[in-house]
Design an enzyme around this catalytic site. Structure first.
Site, PDB file in Angstrom:
ATOM      1  N   LYS A 216     -15.648   6.005   2.074  1.00 15.52           N
ATOM      2  CA  LYS A 216     -15.175   7.057   1.155  1.00 15.52           C
ATOM      3  C   LYS A 216     -16.020   8.326   1.294  1.00 15.52           C
ATOM      4  O   LYS A 216     -15.489   9.433   1.156  1.00 15.52           O
ATOM      5  CB  LYS A 216     -15.166   6.546  -0.294  1.00 15.52           C
ATOM      6  CG  LYS A 216     -14.142   5.445  -0.570  1.00 15.52           C
ATOM      7  CD  LYS A 216     -12.703   5.895  -0.307  1.00 15.52           C
ATOM      8  CE  LYS A 216     -11.660   4.907  -0.809  1.00 15.52           C
ATOM      9  NZ  LYS A 216     -10.299   5.229  -0.339  1.00 15.52           N
TER      10      LYS A 216
ATOM     11  N   TYR B  23     -17.166   0.293   1.644  1.00 15.05           N
ATOM     12  CA  TYR B  23     -16.252   1.147   0.876  1.00 15.05           C
ATOM     13  C   TYR B  23     -16.904   2.502   0.601  1.00 15.05           C
ATOM     14  O   TYR B  23     -16.312   3.558   0.830  1.00 15.05           O
ATOM     15  CB  TYR B  23     -15.896   0.443  -0.439  1.00 15.05           C
ATOM     16  CG  TYR B  23     -14.798   1.098  -1.249  1.00 15.05           C
ATOM     17  CD1 TYR B  23     -13.456   0.874  -0.965  1.00 15.05           C
ATOM     18  CD2 TYR B  23     -15.103   1.919  -2.338  1.00 15.05           C
ATOM     19  CE1 TYR B  23     -12.446   1.454  -1.726  1.00 15.05           C
ATOM     20  CE2 TYR B  23     -14.104   2.497  -3.106  1.00 15.05           C
ATOM     21  CZ  TYR B  23     -12.776   2.259  -2.802  1.00 15.05           C
ATOM     22  OH  TYR B  23     -11.780   2.839  -3.564  1.00 15.05           O
TER      23      TYR B  23
HETATM   24  P1  NAD Z   1      -3.271  -1.132  -4.222  1.00 15.91           P
HETATM   25  O1  NAD Z   1      -3.848  -2.408  -3.744  1.00 15.91           O
HETATM   26  O2  NAD Z   1      -2.460  -1.106  -5.462  1.00 15.91           O
HETATM   27  O3  NAD Z   1      -2.404  -0.439  -3.060  1.00 15.91           O
HETATM   28  C1  NAD Z   1      -2.874  -0.334  -1.747  1.00 15.91           C
HETATM   29  C2  NAD Z   1      -1.692  -0.304  -0.796  1.00 15.91           C
HETATM   30  O4  NAD Z   1      -2.225  -0.112   0.523  1.00 15.91           O
HETATM   31  C3  NAD Z   1      -0.886  -1.601  -0.774  1.00 15.91           C
HETATM   32  O5  NAD Z   1       0.500  -1.310  -0.870  1.00 15.91           O
HETATM   33  C4  NAD Z   1      -1.203  -2.220   0.594  1.00 15.91           C
HETATM   34  O6  NAD Z   1      -0.127  -2.958   1.166  1.00 15.91           O
HETATM   35  C5  NAD Z   1      -1.510  -0.961   1.412  1.00 15.91           C
HETATM   36  N1  NAD Z   1      -2.329  -1.238   2.596  1.00 15.91           N
HETATM   37  C6  NAD Z   1      -3.459  -1.987   2.668  1.00 15.91           C
HETATM   38  N2  NAD Z   1      -3.886  -2.044   3.947  1.00 15.91           N
HETATM   39  C7  NAD Z   1      -3.029  -1.290   4.681  1.00 15.91           C
HETATM   40  C8  NAD Z   1      -2.942  -0.956   6.049  1.00 15.91           C
HETATM   41  N3  NAD Z   1      -3.824  -1.411   6.937  1.00 15.91           N
HETATM   42  N4  NAD Z   1      -1.920  -0.149   6.465  1.00 15.91           N
HETATM   43  C9  NAD Z   1      -1.004   0.303   5.574  1.00 15.91           C
HETATM   44  N5  NAD Z   1      -1.029   0.005   4.267  1.00 15.91           N
HETATM   45  C10 NAD Z   1      -2.033  -0.786   3.829  1.00 15.91           C
HETATM   46  O7  NAD Z   1      -4.540  -0.150  -4.348  1.00 15.91           O
HETATM   47  P2  NAD Z   1      -4.770   1.263  -5.081  1.00 15.91           P
HETATM   48  O8  NAD Z   1      -5.749   1.039  -6.155  1.00 15.91           O
HETATM   49  O9  NAD Z   1      -3.484   1.929  -5.374  1.00 15.91           O
HETATM   50  O10 NAD Z   1      -5.553   2.029  -3.918  1.00 15.91           O
HETATM   51  C11 NAD Z   1      -5.003   3.111  -3.189  1.00 15.91           C
HETATM   52  C12 NAD Z   1      -6.154   3.982  -2.682  1.00 15.91           C
HETATM   53  O11 NAD Z   1      -6.861   4.517  -3.811  1.00 15.91           O
HETATM   54  C13 NAD Z   1      -7.188   3.223  -1.847  1.00 15.91           C
HETATM   55  O12 NAD Z   1      -7.603   4.045  -0.766  1.00 15.91           O
HETATM   56  C14 NAD Z   1      -8.334   3.026  -2.817  1.00 15.91           C
HETATM   57  O13 NAD Z   1      -9.571   2.909  -2.168  1.00 15.91           O
HETATM   58  C15 NAD Z   1      -8.239   4.305  -3.625  1.00 15.91           C
HETATM   59  N6  NAD Z   1      -8.895   4.257  -4.931  1.00 15.91           N
HETATM   60  C16 NAD Z   1      -8.531   3.341  -5.852  1.00 15.91           C
HETATM   61  C17 NAD Z   1      -9.175   3.322  -7.081  1.00 15.91           C
HETATM   62  C18 NAD Z   1      -8.835   2.338  -8.147  1.00 15.91           C
HETATM   63  O14 NAD Z   1      -9.617   2.214  -9.101  1.00 15.91           O
HETATM   64  N7  NAD Z   1      -7.727   1.629  -8.066  1.00 15.91           N
HETATM   65  C19 NAD Z   1     -10.180   4.259  -7.354  1.00 15.91           C
HETATM   66  C20 NAD Z   1     -10.522   5.182  -6.383  1.00 15.91           C
HETATM   67  C21 NAD Z   1      -9.865   5.182  -5.164  1.00 15.91           C
END
Ligand code: NAD
Length: 260
Positions: free
Chosen positions: A159, A155
Protein backbone atom coordinates in the site's frame (compact mmCIF):
# COMPACT_ATOMS: atom_id res chain seq x y z
CA UNK A 1 -24.48 12.92 -13.74
CA UNK A 2 -20.85 13.68 -12.98
CA UNK A 3 -19.44 10.81 -15.05
CA UNK A 4 -21.80 10.78 -18.01
CA UNK A 5 -20.53 8.43 -20.76
CA UNK A 6 -17.12 7.98 -19.13
CA UNK A 7 -15.88 4.40 -19.35
CA UNK A 8 -14.59 3.15 -15.99
CA UNK A 9 -12.83 -0.18 -15.46
CA UNK A 10 -12.79 -1.26 -11.82
CA UNK A 11 -10.79 -4.25 -10.66
CA UNK A 12 -12.09 -6.34 -7.77
CA UNK A 13 -15.54 -4.87 -8.42
CA UNK A 14 -17.50 -8.06 -7.70
CA UNK A 15 -17.44 -7.34 -3.94
CA UNK A 16 -17.02 -4.73 -1.22
CA UNK A 17 -15.57 -1.32 -2.06
CA UNK A 18 -15.12 -2.00 -5.79
CA UNK A 19 -18.73 -3.14 -6.17
CA UNK A 20 -20.07 -0.02 -4.46
CA UNK A 21 -17.94 2.18 -6.70
CA UNK A 22 -19.32 0.34 -9.74
CA UNK A 23 -22.93 0.88 -8.60
CA UNK A 24 -22.36 4.56 -7.76
CA UNK A 25 -20.43 5.24 -10.97
CA UNK A 26 -23.29 3.75 -12.99
CA UNK A 27 -25.72 6.12 -11.23
CA UNK A 28 -23.44 8.98 -12.28
CA UNK A 29 -23.77 7.91 -15.93
CA UNK A 30 -20.52 5.96 -16.37
CA UNK A 31 -20.26 2.80 -18.45
CA UNK A 32 -18.75 0.38 -15.99
CA UNK A 33 -16.46 -2.59 -16.55
CA UNK A 34 -16.48 -5.01 -13.62
CA UNK A 35 -13.11 -6.80 -13.75
CA UNK A 36 -12.69 -9.59 -11.22
CA UNK A 37 -11.29 -13.01 -10.56
CA UNK A 38 -14.79 -14.03 -9.47
CA UNK A 39 -16.54 -13.95 -12.86
CA UNK A 40 -20.00 -15.11 -11.70
CA UNK A 41 -20.14 -12.44 -9.01
CA UNK A 42 -18.84 -9.86 -11.52
CA UNK A 43 -21.60 -10.83 -13.95
CA UNK A 44 -24.19 -10.54 -11.18
CA UNK A 45 -23.03 -6.97 -10.43
CA UNK A 46 -23.09 -6.07 -14.13
CA UNK A 47 -26.63 -7.54 -14.44
CA UNK A 48 -27.78 -5.51 -11.43
CA UNK A 49 -26.53 -2.31 -13.09
CA UNK A 50 -27.97 -3.14 -16.53
CA UNK A 51 -31.37 -4.03 -15.03
CA UNK A 52 -31.56 -0.70 -13.25
CA UNK A 53 -30.94 1.23 -16.47
CA UNK A 54 -27.16 1.63 -16.30
CA UNK A 55 -24.51 0.19 -18.61
CA UNK A 56 -22.07 -2.43 -17.41
CA UNK A 57 -20.14 -5.48 -18.53
CA UNK A 58 -18.12 -8.10 -16.65
CA UNK A 59 -14.65 -9.27 -17.63
CA UNK A 60 -12.70 -12.18 -16.15
CA UNK A 61 -9.42 -10.78 -14.89
CA UNK A 62 -6.75 -12.00 -12.55
CA UNK A 63 -4.85 -8.73 -12.13
CA UNK A 64 -1.54 -10.58 -11.71
CA UNK A 65 -1.85 -12.17 -15.15
CA UNK A 66 -0.44 -9.95 -17.93
CA UNK A 67 -2.40 -11.62 -20.74
CA UNK A 68 -5.72 -11.48 -18.83
CA UNK A 69 -5.23 -7.82 -17.94
CA UNK A 70 -4.41 -6.86 -21.53
CA UNK A 71 -7.36 -8.88 -22.84
CA UNK A 72 -9.78 -7.45 -20.27
CA UNK A 73 -8.81 -3.89 -21.16
CA UNK A 74 -8.99 -4.67 -24.90
CA UNK A 75 -12.48 -6.21 -24.48
CA UNK A 76 -13.63 -3.16 -22.54
CA UNK A 77 -12.32 -0.81 -25.22
CA UNK A 78 -13.95 -2.89 -27.97
CA UNK A 79 -17.32 -2.86 -26.18
CA UNK A 80 -17.43 0.67 -24.76
CA UNK A 81 -15.02 2.63 -26.99
CA UNK A 82 -12.12 3.48 -24.66
CA UNK A 83 -11.11 3.75 -21.02
CA UNK A 84 -11.48 7.07 -19.17
CA UNK A 85 -11.12 5.87 -15.59
CA UNK A 86 -9.16 2.97 -14.13
CA UNK A 87 -9.71 2.00 -10.53
CA UNK A 88 -7.05 -0.43 -9.40
CA UNK A 89 -8.87 -1.86 -6.41
CA UNK A 90 -8.52 -5.66 -6.34
CA UNK A 91 -6.88 -6.80 -3.15
CA UNK A 92 -6.68 -9.38 -0.41
CA UNK A 93 -5.35 -9.48 3.12
CA UNK A 94 -3.17 -12.15 4.74
CA UNK A 95 -2.15 -11.46 8.32
CA UNK A 96 0.85 -12.95 10.07
CA UNK A 97 3.83 -11.90 12.16
CA UNK A 98 6.89 -11.57 9.89
CA UNK A 99 8.72 -14.36 11.69
CA UNK A 100 5.91 -16.84 10.98
CA UNK A 101 5.19 -15.65 7.42
CA UNK A 102 6.06 -17.39 4.15
CA UNK A 103 7.80 -16.08 1.03
CA UNK A 104 4.89 -17.51 -0.96
CA UNK A 105 2.35 -15.29 0.84
CA UNK A 106 4.67 -12.26 0.63
CA UNK A 107 4.94 -12.71 -3.15
CA UNK A 108 1.20 -13.33 -3.52
CA UNK A 109 0.36 -10.09 -1.69
CA UNK A 110 2.84 -7.99 -3.66
CA UNK A 111 1.67 -9.57 -6.92
CA UNK A 112 -2.01 -8.78 -6.39
CA UNK A 113 -1.53 -5.27 -5.01
CA UNK A 114 1.53 -4.07 -6.96
CA UNK A 115 1.85 -6.20 -10.12
CA UNK A 116 -1.90 -5.79 -10.52
CA UNK A 117 -1.68 -2.00 -10.22
CA UNK A 118 1.25 -1.86 -12.64
CA UNK A 119 -0.27 -4.14 -15.29
CA UNK A 120 -3.68 -2.45 -15.29
CA UNK A 121 -2.04 0.99 -15.32
CA UNK A 122 0.15 0.14 -18.28
CA UNK A 123 -2.70 -1.29 -20.32
CA UNK A 124 -5.09 1.56 -19.46
CA UNK A 125 -2.51 4.31 -20.06
CA UNK A 126 -1.74 2.91 -23.51
CA UNK A 127 -5.43 3.15 -24.40
CA UNK A 128 -5.85 6.58 -22.82
CA UNK A 129 -2.89 7.97 -24.75
CA UNK A 130 -4.12 6.43 -27.99
CA UNK A 131 -7.60 7.91 -27.56
CA UNK A 132 -6.21 11.34 -26.64
CA UNK A 133 -9.01 12.30 -24.24
CA UNK A 134 -7.06 12.11 -20.95
CA UNK A 135 -8.01 9.94 -18.01
CA UNK A 136 -8.05 9.34 -14.29
CA UNK A 137 -6.28 6.47 -12.57
CA UNK A 138 -7.26 5.78 -8.99
CA UNK A 139 -5.45 3.31 -6.75
CA UNK A 140 -7.15 1.79 -3.72
CA UNK A 141 -4.53 2.41 -1.07
CA UNK A 142 -5.30 2.37 2.63
CA UNK A 143 -4.45 4.17 5.82
CA UNK A 144 -1.73 1.51 5.57
CA UNK A 145 -0.28 3.53 2.65
CA UNK A 146 0.87 5.94 5.41
CA UNK A 147 0.69 4.07 8.70
CA UNK A 148 1.82 0.62 9.87
CA UNK A 149 0.16 -2.12 11.90
CA UNK A 150 1.63 -5.35 13.19
CA UNK A 151 0.89 -8.58 11.28
CA UNK A 152 0.55 -6.77 7.94
CA UNK A 153 4.06 -6.46 6.49
CA UNK A 154 3.32 -7.25 2.84
CA UNK A 155 0.05 -5.29 2.86
CA UNK A 156 1.64 -2.18 4.38
CA UNK A 157 4.60 -2.48 2.00
CA UNK A 158 2.36 -2.80 -1.05
CA UNK A 159 0.00 0.00 0.00
CA UNK A 160 2.96 2.37 0.57
CA UNK A 161 4.23 1.32 -2.87
CA UNK A 162 1.02 2.45 -4.58
CA UNK A 163 1.75 6.04 -3.56
CA UNK A 164 5.09 5.86 -5.38
CA UNK A 165 3.44 4.42 -8.47
CA UNK A 166 0.74 7.12 -8.46
CA UNK A 167 3.37 9.87 -8.30
CA UNK A 168 5.24 8.49 -11.30
CA UNK A 169 2.02 8.04 -13.29
CA UNK A 170 1.06 11.64 -12.41
CA UNK A 171 4.37 12.88 -13.85
CA UNK A 172 4.42 10.65 -16.94
CA UNK A 173 0.71 11.05 -17.62
CA UNK A 174 0.43 14.82 -17.27
CA UNK A 175 1.19 15.66 -20.89
CA UNK A 176 -1.68 13.39 -21.95
CA UNK A 177 -4.01 14.75 -19.23
CA UNK A 178 -3.88 11.48 -17.31
CA UNK A 179 -4.15 12.03 -13.55
CA UNK A 180 -3.29 9.50 -10.84
CA UNK A 181 -4.37 9.54 -7.19
CA UNK A 182 -4.69 7.16 -4.26
CA UNK A 183 -7.70 6.74 -1.98
CA UNK A 184 -6.69 5.63 1.52
CA UNK A 185 -9.68 4.25 3.43
CA UNK A 186 -9.76 3.33 7.10
CA UNK A 187 -11.45 0.06 8.08
CA UNK A 188 -14.54 -0.72 5.99
CA UNK A 189 -16.75 -3.71 6.88
CA UNK A 190 -16.33 -5.71 3.68
CA UNK A 191 -15.63 -9.47 3.44
CA UNK A 192 -11.89 -8.60 3.55
CA UNK A 193 -12.32 -7.08 7.02
CA UNK A 194 -14.95 -9.52 8.34
CA UNK A 195 -12.43 -12.32 7.76
CA UNK A 196 -9.70 -10.45 9.65
CA UNK A 197 -11.67 -9.82 12.85
CA UNK A 198 -11.58 -13.44 14.14
CA UNK A 199 -8.04 -13.89 12.78
CA UNK A 200 -6.73 -10.88 14.71
CA UNK A 201 -8.66 -11.96 17.82
CA UNK A 202 -6.82 -15.28 17.68
CA UNK A 203 -3.38 -13.75 17.00
CA UNK A 204 -3.67 -11.21 19.83
CA UNK A 205 -5.64 -13.44 22.23
CA UNK A 206 -8.48 -10.91 22.60
CA UNK A 207 -12.21 -10.88 21.79
CA UNK A 208 -13.58 -9.91 18.39
CA UNK A 209 -15.28 -6.90 19.99
CA UNK A 210 -11.88 -5.82 21.35
CA UNK A 211 -10.35 -6.15 17.86
CA UNK A 212 -12.96 -3.71 16.54
CA UNK A 213 -12.78 -1.24 19.44
CA UNK A 214 -9.14 -1.37 20.51
CA UNK A 215 -7.45 -2.01 17.15
CA UNK A 216 -9.59 -1.11 14.16
CA UNK A 217 -11.41 1.99 15.41
CA UNK A 218 -9.25 3.05 18.37
CA UNK A 219 -7.66 6.07 16.68
CA UNK A 220 -10.69 7.32 14.75
CA UNK A 221 -12.25 10.59 15.90
CA UNK A 222 -15.65 9.00 16.55
CA UNK A 223 -15.30 5.20 16.76
CA UNK A 224 -16.99 4.72 13.38
CA UNK A 225 -16.19 2.45 10.46
CA UNK A 226 -15.61 4.10 7.08
CA UNK A 227 -18.28 2.90 4.62
CA UNK A 228 -18.16 1.71 1.03
CA UNK A 229 -20.38 4.73 0.26
CA UNK A 230 -17.76 7.13 1.71
CA UNK A 231 -15.08 5.59 -0.50
CA UNK A 232 -17.31 5.58 -3.61
CA UNK A 233 -18.10 9.29 -3.18
CA UNK A 234 -14.37 10.03 -3.02
CA UNK A 235 -13.83 7.98 -6.16
CA UNK A 236 -16.52 10.00 -7.97
CA UNK A 237 -14.92 13.27 -6.88
CA UNK A 238 -11.47 12.19 -8.09
CA UNK A 239 -12.68 10.85 -11.44
CA UNK A 240 -14.81 13.93 -12.14
CA UNK A 241 -12.12 16.44 -11.21
CA UNK A 242 -11.52 18.55 -14.31
CA UNK A 243 -7.79 19.34 -14.37
CA UNK A 244 -4.25 18.22 -13.61
CA UNK A 245 -4.37 20.36 -10.44
CA UNK A 246 -5.34 17.28 -8.45
CA UNK A 247 -2.82 14.59 -9.31
CA UNK A 248 -0.16 12.56 -7.52
CA UNK A 249 -2.11 12.85 -4.24
CA UNK A 250 -3.46 10.49 -1.65
CA UNK A 251 -6.77 11.22 0.05
CA UNK A 252 -7.33 9.59 3.44
CA UNK A 253 -10.95 8.69 4.21
CA UNK A 254 -10.75 7.17 7.68
CA UNK A 255 -12.78 9.08 10.30
CA UNK A 256 -9.54 10.79 11.27
CA UNK A 257 -7.64 7.59 12.08
CA UNK A 258 -4.72 9.01 10.13
CA UNK A 259 -4.34 12.76 9.57
CA UNK A 260 -1.82 13.96 6.99
P1 NAD B 1 -13.39 -7.60 -0.86
O1 NAD B 1 -12.77 -8.86 -0.40
O2 NAD B 1 -14.79 -7.28 -0.49
O3 NAD B 1 -13.25 -7.44 -2.45
C1 NAD B 1 -12.05 -7.70 -3.12
C2 NAD B 1 -12.36 -8.15 -4.54
O4 NAD B 1 -11.10 -8.32 -5.20
C3 NAD B 1 -13.10 -9.48 -4.62
O5 NAD B 1 -14.20 -9.37 -5.51
C4 NAD B 1 -12.06 -10.46 -5.18
O6 NAD B 1 -12.60 -11.49 -6.00
C5 NAD B 1 -11.18 -9.50 -5.99
N1 NAD B 1 -9.83 -10.03 -6.22
C6 NAD B 1 -8.99 -10.60 -5.31
N2 NAD B 1 -7.86 -11.00 -5.93
C7 NAD B 1 -7.98 -10.66 -7.24
C8 NAD B 1 -7.15 -10.80 -8.37
N3 NAD B 1 -5.96 -11.39 -8.30
N4 NAD B 1 -7.59 -10.32 -9.57
C9 NAD B 1 -8.81 -9.74 -9.67
N5 NAD B 1 -9.65 -9.59 -8.63
C10 NAD B 1 -9.23 -10.05 -7.43
O7 NAD B 1 -12.39 -6.46 -0.31
P2 NAD B 1 -12.53 -4.87 -0.12
O8 NAD B 1 -12.48 -4.59 1.32
O9 NAD B 1 -13.64 -4.33 -0.94
O10 NAD B 1 -11.12 -4.41 -0.71
C11 NAD B 1 -10.97 -3.72 -1.94
C12 NAD B 1 -9.68 -2.90 -1.87
O11 NAD B 1 -9.79 -1.94 -0.82
C13 NAD B 1 -8.43 -3.74 -1.56
O12 NAD B 1 -7.35 -3.26 -2.34
C14 NAD B 1 -8.18 -3.45 -0.10
O13 NAD B 1 -6.83 -3.59 0.26
C15 NAD B 1 -8.63 -2.00 -0.02
N6 NAD B 1 -8.95 -1.53 1.33
C16 NAD B 1 -9.91 -2.14 2.06
C17 NAD B 1 -10.19 -1.67 3.34
C18 NAD B 1 -11.22 -2.30 4.21
O14 NAD B 1 -11.24 -2.00 5.41
N7 NAD B 1 -12.10 -3.14 3.70
C19 NAD B 1 -9.49 -0.57 3.84
C20 NAD B 1 -8.52 0.03 3.06
C21 NAD B 1 -8.26 -0.46 1.79
Amino acid sequence: MQLKDKVALITGAASGIGKEIALEYAKEGAKVVIADLALDAAKATADEINKSGGKAMAVAMNVTDEAQVDKGIADAVAAFGGIDVLISNAGIQIISPIVDSTLENWRKMLAIHLDGAYLTTRAAMREMIKAGRGGSIIYMGSVHSHEASPLKAPYVTAKHGLIGLAKVVAKEGAKDKIRANVICPGFVRTPLVEKQIPEQAKQFGITEDAVVKTIMLKDTVDGEFTTTHDVAQTAIFLAAFPSNALTGQSIVVSHGWFMQ
